[in-house]
Design a protein around this motif. Sequence first.
Motif, PDB file in Angstrom:
ATOM      1  N   SER A  89       0.848  -1.200   0.000  1.00 40.89           N
ATOM      2  CA  SER A  89       0.000   0.000   0.000  1.00 40.89           C
ATOM      3  C   SER A  89       0.881   1.247   0.000  1.00 40.89           C
ATOM      4  O   SER A  89       2.058   1.195   0.340  1.00 40.89           O
ATOM      5  CB  SER A  89      -0.891   0.019   1.246  1.00 40.89           C
ATOM      6  OG  SER A  89      -0.101   0.197   2.414  1.00 40.89           O
ATOM      7  N   THR A  90       0.276   2.376  -0.362  1.00 36.49           N
ATOM      8  CA  THR A  90       1.045   3.624  -0.375  1.00 36.49           C
ATOM      9  C   THR A  90       1.422   4.054   1.043  1.00 36.49           C
ATOM     10  O   THR A  90       2.468   4.658   1.229  1.00 36.49           O
ATOM     11  CB  THR A  90       0.282   4.762  -1.084  1.00 36.49           C
ATOM     12  OG1 THR A  90      -0.971   4.960  -0.447  1.00 36.49           O
ATOM     13  CG2 THR A  90       0.085   4.470  -2.549  1.00 36.49           C
ATOM     14  N   GLU A  91       0.581   3.729   2.022  1.00 36.77           N
ATOM     15  CA  GLU A  91       0.901   4.081   3.403  1.00 36.77           C
ATOM     16  C   GLU A  91       2.143   3.335   3.873  1.00 36.77           C
ATOM     17  O   GLU A  91       3.046   3.920   4.481  1.00 36.77           O
ATOM     18  CB  GLU A  91      -0.276   3.773   4.347  1.00 36.77           C
ATOM     19  CG  GLU A  91      -1.510   4.611   4.098  1.00 36.77           C
ATOM     20  CD  GLU A  91      -2.391   4.058   2.972  1.00 36.77           C
ATOM     21  OE1 GLU A  91      -2.268   2.865   2.602  1.00 36.77           O
ATOM     22  OE2 GLU A  91      -3.204   4.833   2.452  1.00 36.77           O
TER      23      GLU A  91
ATOM     24  N   THR B 148       5.112   9.876  -3.438  1.00 33.39           N
ATOM     25  CA  THR B 148       4.109   9.133  -2.667  1.00 33.39           C
ATOM     26  C   THR B 148       3.346  10.069  -1.738  1.00 33.39           C
ATOM     27  O   THR B 148       2.112   9.994  -1.650  1.00 33.39           O
ATOM     28  CB  THR B 148       4.788   7.995  -1.869  1.00 33.39           C
ATOM     29  OG1 THR B 148       5.505   7.159  -2.773  1.00 33.39           O
ATOM     30  CG2 THR B 148       3.769   7.164  -1.123  1.00 33.39           C
ATOM     31  N   LEU B 149       4.060  10.948  -1.051  1.00 30.43           N
ATOM     32  CA  LEU B 149       3.402  11.910  -0.165  1.00 30.43           C
ATOM     33  C   LEU B 149       2.522  12.871  -0.958  1.00 30.43           C
ATOM     34  O   LEU B 149       1.441  13.254  -0.506  1.00 30.43           O
ATOM     35  CB  LEU B 149       4.451  12.686   0.639  1.00 30.43           C
ATOM     36  CG  LEU B 149       5.256  11.877   1.653  1.00 30.43           C
ATOM     37  CD1 LEU B 149       6.413  12.701   2.200  1.00 30.43           C
ATOM     38  CD2 LEU B 149       4.359  11.370   2.776  1.00 30.43           C
TER      39      LEU B 149
ATOM     40  N   GLN C 217       0.921  12.153  -3.727  1.00 30.43           N
ATOM     41  CA  GLN C 217      -0.293  11.426  -4.089  1.00 30.43           C
ATOM     42  C   GLN C 217      -1.320  11.485  -2.963  1.00 30.43           C
ATOM     43  O   GLN C 217      -2.517  11.551  -3.212  1.00 30.43           O
ATOM     44  CB  GLN C 217       0.026   9.962  -4.396  1.00 30.43           C
ATOM     45  CG  GLN C 217       0.745   9.754  -5.691  1.00 30.43           C
ATOM     46  CD  GLN C 217       1.192   8.308  -5.869  1.00 30.43           C
ATOM     47  OE1 GLN C 217       1.191   7.511  -4.928  1.00 30.43           O
ATOM     48  NE2 GLN C 217       1.609   7.968  -7.074  1.00 30.43           N
ATOM     49  N   ASP C 218      -0.826  11.491  -1.723  1.00 29.99           N
ATOM     50  CA  ASP C 218      -1.713  11.587  -0.558  1.00 29.99           C
ATOM     51  C   ASP C 218      -2.045  13.035  -0.212  1.00 29.99           C
ATOM     52  O   ASP C 218      -2.713  13.296   0.780  1.00 29.99           O
ATOM     53  CB  ASP C 218      -1.071  10.913   0.662  1.00 29.99           C
ATOM     54  CG  ASP C 218      -0.967   9.407   0.504  1.00 29.99           C
ATOM     55  OD1 ASP C 218      -1.726   8.835  -0.310  1.00 29.99           O
ATOM     56  OD2 ASP C 218      -0.125   8.800   1.201  1.00 29.99           O
ATOM     57  N   GLN C 219      -1.555  13.977  -1.014  1.00 21.61           N
ATOM     58  CA  GLN C 219      -1.733  15.414  -0.815  1.00 21.61           C
ATOM     59  C   GLN C 219      -1.234  15.870   0.552  1.00 21.61           C
ATOM     60  O   GLN C 219      -1.793  16.779   1.174  1.00 21.61           O
ATOM     61  CB  GLN C 219      -3.193  15.819  -1.032  1.00 21.61           C
ATOM     62  CG  GLN C 219      -3.655  15.562  -2.447  1.00 21.61           C
ATOM     63  CD  GLN C 219      -5.091  15.973  -2.681  1.00 21.61           C
ATOM     64  OE1 GLN C 219      -5.845  16.254  -1.757  1.00 21.61           O
ATOM     65  NE2 GLN C 219      -5.470  16.008  -3.945  1.00 21.61           N
ATOM     66  N   ASP C 220      -0.164  15.241   1.027  1.00 17.52           N
ATOM     67  CA  ASP C 220       0.454  15.610   2.302  1.00 17.52           C
ATOM     68  C   ASP C 220       1.579  16.603   2.019  1.00 17.52           C
ATOM     69  O   ASP C 220       2.762  16.287   2.105  1.00 17.52           O
ATOM     70  CB  ASP C 220       0.988  14.349   3.008  1.00 17.52           C
ATOM     71  CG  ASP C 220       1.438  14.626   4.426  1.00 17.52           C
ATOM     72  OD1 ASP C 220       1.547  15.824   4.795  1.00 17.52           O
ATOM     73  OD2 ASP C 220       1.699  13.658   5.162  1.00 17.52           O
TER      74      ASP C 220
END
Length: 146
Positions: free
Chosen positions: A22-24, A72-73, A75-78
Motif C-alpha cells: 500500500s502507499t501508506e 508518494t506523499l 499522491q496523498d496530498q500531504d
Amino acid sequence: MNVFTNIQLFERKWRMALNAPSTETKAELLKKAVDLYNGDLLRSASSEHWIIRQSVHYQHRYIGAVTELLKTLHQDQDYHCVHRYAAKALAIVPHSADIYYWLIHAIHKQGHTEIARSELRTAKHRLLDEDYAMLENRLSVEANMT
C-alpha cells in the motif's frame, strides 16, 4: 548477535518500499530509509579515491528514495510532509533540481507563493544552468495545467 550498518538498513527499507502492498506502507518504509542517510559515507575520507564510487552510489540511491517518497506523499496530498522531507533532503544534497521541484510545488500548494518564489531564486544560485532551466520549465508546465 546480528549487527547491521545504516547502509544495509537503508537498502533493506528501500527494497521493501518498492514492493510495499500500500502507499501508506511504502511511505513509512521510505521515511525510515531516508532518515538513515545523513550525507557522504565516511565524510572525513569522502574525497578519497577508494570510497568515491560508493559514496556517489548511495547519494544517488538517497535521491531516488527521497524522490519516490515525495511522489508518494504528493499522491496523498500531504504537502506539509513533502515540504519537510524536501527541505531536509536539500540540506544534504543541495544540487537536485527534482527535489527543488517538490519543495517549491509543496510550498505553492500550501498557498505560500512568495516563499515558493524565494526558493526558486535560491535554486537558481545552487543549480547548474541546464538543471535550473528544466526546473523552471517543469514548474511552468504545472502552472499552466492548473
